[in-house]
Design a protein around this motif. Sequence first.
Motif, PDB file in Angstrom:
ATOM      1  N   GLY A  23     -18.204  28.373 -23.555  1.00 50.64           N
ATOM      2  CA  GLY A  23     -18.297  29.466 -21.831  1.00 50.64           C
ATOM      3  C   GLY A  23     -17.526  28.419 -20.866  1.00 50.64           C
ATOM      4  N   THR A  24     -17.783  26.928 -21.115  1.00 50.14           N
ATOM      5  CA  THR A  24     -17.282  26.367 -20.384  1.00 50.14           C
ATOM      6  C   THR A  24     -15.259  26.440 -19.745  1.00 50.14           C
ATOM      7  N   SER A  25     -15.074  26.723 -21.334  1.00 50.23           N
ATOM      8  CA  SER A  25     -13.483  27.042 -21.095  1.00 50.23           C
ATOM      9  C   SER A  25     -13.224  28.363 -20.747  1.00 50.23           C
ATOM     10  N   VAL A  78     -13.256  27.640 -17.095  1.00 48.44           N
ATOM     11  CA  VAL A  78     -11.883  26.771 -15.738  1.00 48.44           C
ATOM     12  C   VAL A  78     -11.227  27.677 -16.253  1.00 48.44           C
ATOM     13  N   GLN A  79     -10.597  28.154 -17.368  1.00 49.52           N
ATOM     14  CA  GLN A  79      -8.926  29.362 -17.709  1.00 49.52           C
ATOM     15  C   GLN A  79      -9.671  30.624 -16.263  1.00 49.52           C
ATOM     16  N   ALA A  80     -10.639  30.962 -16.165  1.00 46.47           N
ATOM     17  CA  ALA A  80     -10.606  32.203 -14.862  1.00 46.47           C
ATOM     18  C   ALA A  80     -10.685  31.824 -13.767  1.00 46.47           C
ATOM     19  N   PHE A  81     -11.199  30.931 -13.494  1.00 46.95           N
ATOM     20  CA  PHE A  81     -10.687  29.839 -12.131  1.00 46.95           C
ATOM     21  C   PHE A  81     -10.299  29.983 -11.283  1.00 46.95           C
TER      22      PHE A  81
END
Length: 86
Positions: free
Chosen positions: A29-31, A34-37
Amino acid sequence: MKSQIHENKKNRLLHLSKNLLMLLVAVLGTSAMVQAFPIKAKATSTKEVTMKKHHKHNKAKKEQKAATAAKPAMNATPAPSSPKTK
């Protein structure tokens, strides 16, 4: 009636798998977040740099040209002309 030993192993395995699953969900979820930000790029982040051209042997070239131009001037005697026959 089931043995207490088997129940304890089963509970530990279930507890361990739940913890592992939660850890996996948190990392993925965190990764994904981060990729979608979106990254906001500043308009002034790039700066165009102008550089001077350094002409390395410019002075030496001028001296060489002057020396080659001076040599014919020193030998200014006219070349002997061939006799013309009629």
